[in-house]
Design a protein around this motif. Structure first.
Motif, PDB file in Angstrom:
ATOM      1  N   UNK A  58       1.194  -0.941   0.092  1.00 18.09           N
ATOM      2  CA  UNK A  58      -0.064  -0.162   0.160  1.00 18.09           C
ATOM      3  C   UNK A  58       0.933   1.455  -0.032  1.00 18.09           C
ATOM      4  N   UNK A  59       1.655   1.242   0.799  1.00 15.11           N
ATOM      5  CA  UNK A  59       2.763   2.194   0.495  1.00 15.11           C
ATOM      6  C   UNK A  59       4.087   1.505  -0.571  1.00 15.11           C
ATOM      7  N   UNK A  60       4.749   3.387  -0.607  1.00 11.34           N
ATOM      8  CA  UNK A  60       6.318   3.171  -1.090  1.00 11.34           C
ATOM      9  C   UNK A  60       6.765   3.195  -0.289  1.00 11.34           C
ATOM     10  N   UNK A  79       6.710  20.891  -8.414  1.00  9.19           N
ATOM     11  CA  UNK A  79       5.893  21.146  -7.764  1.00  9.19           C
ATOM     12  C   UNK A  79       4.557  20.157  -7.662  1.00  9.19           C
ATOM     13  N   UNK A  80       5.363  18.849  -8.487  1.00  7.46           N
ATOM     14  CA  UNK A  80       4.678  17.616  -7.864  1.00  7.46           C
ATOM     15  C   UNK A  80       5.516  16.867  -7.982  1.00  7.46           C
ATOM     16  N   UNK A  81       5.458  16.174  -6.836  1.00  5.73           N
ATOM     17  CA  UNK A  81       6.102  14.983  -6.167  1.00  5.73           C
ATOM     18  C   UNK A  81       5.542  13.262  -6.982  1.00  5.73           C
ATOM     19  N   UNK A  82       7.331  13.277  -7.741  1.00 11.48           N
ATOM     20  CA  UNK A  82       6.539  11.993  -8.474  1.00 11.48           C
ATOM     21  C   UNK A  82       6.161  11.000  -7.581  1.00 11.48           C
ATOM     22  N   UNK A  83       6.089  10.396  -6.085  1.00  6.54           N
ATOM     23  CA  UNK A  83       5.576   9.915  -5.704  1.00  6.54           C
ATOM     24  C   UNK A  83       3.930   9.907  -5.165  1.00  6.54           C
ATOM     25  N   UNK A  84       3.222  10.886  -6.329  1.00  6.82           N
ATOM     26  CA  UNK A  84       2.402  11.571  -5.959  1.00  6.82           C
ATOM     27  C   UNK A  84       1.658  11.249  -7.435  1.00  6.82           C
ATOM     28  N   UNK A  85       2.518  11.163  -8.559  1.00  4.21           N
ATOM     29  CA  UNK A  85       1.846  10.256  -9.135  1.00  4.21           C
ATOM     30  C   UNK A  85       1.496   9.254  -9.643  1.00  4.21           C
ATOM     31  N   UNK A  86       2.270   8.498  -8.719  1.00  5.51           N
ATOM     32  CA  UNK A  86       2.712   7.104  -8.879  1.00  5.51           C
ATOM     33  C   UNK A  86       1.463   6.647  -7.531  1.00  5.51           C
ATOM     34  N   UNK A  87       1.022   7.007  -7.085  1.00  7.00           N
ATOM     35  CA  UNK A  87      -0.276   6.498  -6.038  1.00  7.00           C
ATOM     36  C   UNK A  87      -1.539   7.189  -6.977  1.00  7.00           C
ATOM     37  N   UNK A  88      -1.223   8.515  -7.889  1.00  7.01           N
ATOM     38  CA  UNK A  88      -2.855   8.544  -8.716  1.00  7.01           C
ATOM     39  C   UNK A  88      -2.845   7.462  -9.489  1.00  7.01           C
ATOM     40  N   UNK A  89      -1.857   7.539 -10.490  1.00 12.32           N
ATOM     41  CA  UNK A  89      -1.709   6.221 -11.750  1.00 12.32           C
ATOM     42  C   UNK A  89      -2.329   5.056 -10.598  1.00 12.32           C
ATOM     43  N   UNK A  90      -1.667   4.393  -9.701  1.00 11.54           N
ATOM     44  CA  UNK A  90      -1.997   3.385  -8.593  1.00 11.54           C
ATOM     45  C   UNK A  90      -3.674   3.349  -8.953  1.00 11.54           C
ATOM     46  N   UNK A  91      -3.981   4.773  -8.020  1.00  7.04           N
ATOM     47  CA  UNK A  91      -5.424   4.256  -7.617  1.00  7.04           C
ATOM     48  C   UNK A  91      -6.243   3.728  -8.850  1.00  7.04           C
TER      49      UNK A  91
END
Length: 54
Positions: free
Chosen positions: A2-4, A38-50
């Motif tokens: 669930x978490x990176x 401005x946007x962290x890569x981890x945020x993008x990964x979480x959006x894609x995973x969702x």
């Protein structure tokens, strides 16, 4: 998972920061670098995973 894991998050954020500070050669590169500031890569990964989990 669930978490990176934290070491991977740190590595992704470091790479994005270095990329955003590098000189751009095209307009698309300039936009991508601006976005990375401005946007962290981890945020993008979480959006894609969702979106993939739906």
């Amino acid at each position: 998972m669930k978490e990176i894991p934290q070491p991977i998050q740190d590595a992704l954020n470091d790479v994005a920061k270095k990329y955003s500070e590098s000189p751009s050669t095209t307009n698309a590169g300039a936009v991508l670098r601006f976005f990375c500031r401005f946007v962290k890569p981890t945020t993008i990964i979480k959006m894609l995973a969702h979106s993939l989990s739906k």
